[in-house]
Design a protein around this motif. Structure first.
Motif, PDB file in Angstrom:
ATOM      1  N   LEU A 133      -8.450  30.940 -24.031  1.00 44.63           N
ATOM      2  CA  LEU A 133      -9.015  32.153 -23.455  1.00 44.63           C
ATOM      3  C   LEU A 133     -10.491  31.949 -23.163  1.00 44.63           C
ATOM      4  N   PRO A 134     -11.010  32.571 -22.106  1.00 46.02           N
ATOM      5  CA  PRO A 134     -12.449  32.474 -21.866  1.00 46.02           C
ATOM      6  C   PRO A 134     -13.190  33.287 -22.924  1.00 46.02           C
ATOM      7  N   THR A 135     -14.255  32.732 -23.478  1.00 45.71           N
ATOM      8  CA  THR A 135     -14.997  33.426 -24.529  1.00 45.71           C
ATOM      9  C   THR A 135     -16.352  33.936 -24.045  1.00 45.71           C
ATOM     10  N   LYS A 136     -16.849  33.435 -22.934  1.00 46.61           N
ATOM     11  CA  LYS A 136     -18.127  33.885 -22.375  1.00 46.61           C
ATOM     12  C   LYS A 136     -17.901  34.404 -20.967  1.00 46.61           C
ATOM     13  N   GLY A 137     -18.856  35.169 -20.475  1.00 45.27           N
ATOM     14  CA  GLY A 137     -18.751  35.705 -19.123  1.00 45.27           C
ATOM     15  C   GLY A 137     -18.783  34.627 -18.061  1.00 45.27           C
ATOM     16  N   SER A 138     -19.406  33.489 -18.375  1.00 49.99           N
ATOM     17  CA  SER A 138     -19.510  32.415 -17.384  1.00 49.99           C
ATOM     18  C   SER A 138     -18.293  31.498 -17.396  1.00 49.99           C
ATOM     19  N   VAL A 160      -2.533  29.712 -27.366  1.00 47.93           N
ATOM     20  CA  VAL A 160      -3.517  28.885 -28.045  1.00 47.93           C
ATOM     21  C   VAL A 160      -4.545  29.817 -28.673  1.00 47.93           C
ATOM     22  N   ASP A 161      -4.548  29.872 -29.993  1.00 45.01           N
ATOM     23  CA  ASP A 161      -5.485  30.737 -30.707  1.00 45.01           C
ATOM     24  C   ASP A 161      -6.852  30.073 -30.745  1.00 45.01           C
ATOM     25  N   PRO A 162      -7.873  30.697 -30.156  1.00 45.30           N
ATOM     26  CA  PRO A 162      -9.191  30.063 -30.109  1.00 45.30           C
ATOM     27  C   PRO A 162      -9.812  29.903 -31.496  1.00 45.30           C
ATOM     28  N   PHE A 167     -11.863  32.036 -15.391  1.00 40.51           N
ATOM     29  CA  PHE A 167     -10.740  32.894 -15.745  1.00 40.51           C
ATOM     30  C   PHE A 167      -9.498  32.055 -15.996  1.00 40.51           C
ATOM     31  N   LYS A 168      -8.843  32.348 -17.099  1.00 42.69           N
ATOM     32  CA  LYS A 168      -7.574  31.704 -17.411  1.00 42.69           C
ATOM     33  C   LYS A 168      -6.586  32.812 -17.755  1.00 42.69           C
ATOM     34  N   PRO A 169      -5.408  32.779 -17.204  1.00 44.29           N
ATOM     35  CA  PRO A 169      -4.458  33.861 -17.474  1.00 44.29           C
ATOM     36  C   PRO A 169      -4.024  33.863 -18.931  1.00 44.29           C
ATOM     37  N   PHE A 170      -3.646  35.052 -19.398  1.00 41.57           N
ATOM     38  CA  PHE A 170      -3.175  35.203 -20.763  1.00 41.57           C
ATOM     39  C   PHE A 170      -1.753  34.644 -20.863  1.00 41.57           C
ATOM     40  N   MET A 202      -8.311  40.684 -30.622  1.00 43.00           N
ATOM     41  CA  MET A 202      -8.384  40.941 -29.175  1.00 43.00           C
ATOM     42  C   MET A 202      -9.799  41.284 -28.759  1.00 43.00           C
ATOM     43  N   ILE A 203     -10.468  42.098 -29.560  1.00 40.05           N
ATOM     44  CA  ILE A 203     -11.844  42.492 -29.236  1.00 40.05           C
ATOM     45  C   ILE A 203     -12.789  41.294 -29.355  1.00 40.05           C
ATOM     46  N   LYS A 204     -12.613  40.508 -30.397  1.00 39.47           N
ATOM     47  CA  LYS A 204     -13.495  39.355 -30.621  1.00 39.47           C
ATOM     48  C   LYS A 204     -13.399  38.341 -29.490  1.00 39.47           C
ATOM     49  N   TYR A 205     -12.188  38.066 -29.028  1.00 37.86           N
ATOM     50  CA  TYR A 205     -12.002  37.049 -27.986  1.00 37.86           C
ATOM     51  C   TYR A 205     -11.787  37.642 -26.601  1.00 37.86           C
ATOM     52  N   LYS A 206     -11.959  38.943 -26.471  1.00 36.29           N
ATOM     53  CA  LYS A 206     -11.969  39.645 -25.184  1.00 36.29           C
ATOM     54  C   LYS A 206     -10.736  39.361 -24.332  1.00 36.29           C
ATOM     55  N   TYR A 207      -9.576  39.678 -24.863  1.00 39.16           N
ATOM     56  CA  TYR A 207      -8.356  39.548 -24.076  1.00 39.16           C
ATOM     57  C   TYR A 207      -7.482  40.771 -24.264  1.00 39.16           C
ATOM     58  N   VAL A 208      -6.720  41.057 -23.248  1.00 39.57           N
ATOM     59  CA  VAL A 208      -5.756  42.144 -23.281  1.00 39.57           C
ATOM     60  C   VAL A 208      -4.398  41.530 -22.953  1.00 39.57           C
ATOM     61  N   PRO A 209      -3.416  41.677 -23.851  1.00 41.41           N
ATOM     62  CA  PRO A 209      -2.135  41.008 -23.622  1.00 41.41           C
ATOM     63  C   PRO A 209      -1.214  41.721 -22.641  1.00 41.41           C
ATOM     64  N   PHE A 210      -1.695  42.747 -21.991  1.00 41.28           N
ATOM     65  CA  PHE A 210      -0.862  43.493 -21.047  1.00 41.28           C
ATOM     66  C   PHE A 210      -1.487  43.468 -19.668  1.00 41.28           C
ATOM     67  N   SER A 211      -0.653  43.442 -18.657  1.00 40.16           N
ATOM     68  CA  SER A 211      -1.127  43.584 -17.297  1.00 40.16           C
ATOM     69  C   SER A 211      -0.254  44.630 -16.618  1.00 40.16           C
ATOM     70  N   VAL A 212      -0.868  45.386 -15.741  1.00 42.22           N
ATOM     71  CA  VAL A 212      -0.155  46.472 -15.089  1.00 42.22           C
ATOM     72  C   VAL A 212       0.274  46.094 -13.685  1.00 42.22           C
ATOM     73  N   GLY A 213       0.064  44.878 -13.319  1.00 37.23           N
ATOM     74  CA  GLY A 213       0.435  44.436 -11.981  1.00 37.23           C
ATOM     75  C   GLY A 213      -0.735  43.772 -11.301  1.00 37.23           C
ATOM     76  N   LYS A 214      -0.591  43.606 -10.017  1.00 41.83           N
ATOM     77  CA  LYS A 214      -1.626  42.934  -9.242  1.00 41.83           C
ATOM     78  C   LYS A 214      -2.859  43.825  -9.147  1.00 41.83           C
ATOM     79  N   GLN A 215      -4.012  43.237  -9.390  1.00 45.62           N
ATOM     80  CA  GLN A 215      -5.253  43.973  -9.331  1.00 45.62           C
ATOM     81  C   GLN A 215      -5.649  44.211  -7.880  1.00 45.62           C
ATOM     82  N   ARG A 216      -6.071  45.427  -7.561  1.00 44.12           N
ATOM     83  CA  ARG A 216      -6.530  45.778  -6.214  1.00 44.12           C
ATOM     84  C   ARG A 216      -8.030  45.997  -6.271  1.00 44.12           C
TER      85      ARG A 216
END
Length: 194
Positions: free
Chosen positions: A96-101, A84-86, A104-107, A164-178
């Motif tokens: 995608l979430p657009t503000k810090g508040s 869904v393109d914001p 979280f929604k997954p990509f 990506m910069i404007k809507y603050k998302y990264v389309p890659f994940s490297v695995g589970k976050q620790r």
């Protein structure tokens, strides 16, 4: 006259059965390859290498290679874009979430990885088959096509990265976050063993 219709049906029936059996077997192996992305991409890399070697040794089919490059670029944009393109669509909760508040929604990709892989693999296979037909060997000055493709790639990627910069998302994940290391003393239950 009645025999003509019966003969056609007897010829078509085995063909339809063979096509159905082949389709089921193909789908079975395709489904089995789903949990093995590394092996799938290595296979696609091998198919791509075979195509590149074929195009190099034939010294032609530059239009086929250019079309393949444009198609792969189009697939890459779909792979890197959110479902869904914001900017364009009104969201139904999957944006995608657009503000810090914001929550979280997954990509979620517009083109999932499996479909991306499948489309690229099919594209290389079709392009390889096209190199066996001289009708697709159109004489062109290939450096112009290469420069034009590079310009398209750079401009398209620049636009995608700015999105990506404007809507603050990264389309890659490297695995589970620790989040942190577990302290060695915290895991013991307090009982000491002899």
């Amino acid at each position: 006259m009645e025999g003509d219709g019966g003969d056609a049906a007897t010829v078509v029936a085995p063909l339809a059965k063979w096509r159905n059996d082949f389709s089921r077997a193909f789908q079975y192996y395709l489904d089995r390859s789903t949990p093995h992305p590394t092996e799938r991409w290595l296979g696609t890399l091998a198919v791509a290498a075979i195509y590149v070697l074929r195009a190099y040794f034939v010294q032609g089919y530059y239009i086929v290679s250019y079309g393949l490059g444009i198609y792969i670029l189009n697939l890459l944009i779909g792979f890197l874009s959110p479902k869904v393109d914001p900017e364009v669509e009104v969201s139904d909760g999957a944006s995608l979430p657009t503000k810090g508040s914001d929550e979280f929604k997954p990509f979620i990709r517009r083109l999932p990885e499996f479909k991306f892989w499948y489309a690229i693999t099919k594209a290389f296979c079709v392009a390889f088959l096209m190199t066996f037909f001289s009708v697709f060997d159109v004489p062109v000055f290939w450096p112009i096509l290469l420069c034009y493709w590079i310009v398209l790639f750079v401009l398209t990627m620049k636009r995608q990265i700015m999105h990506m910069i404007k809507y603050k998302y990264v389309p890659f994940s490297v695995g589970k976050q620790r989040y942190g290391r577990k302290k060695p003393g915290a895991s013991s239950s307090g009982l000491m063993r002899d």
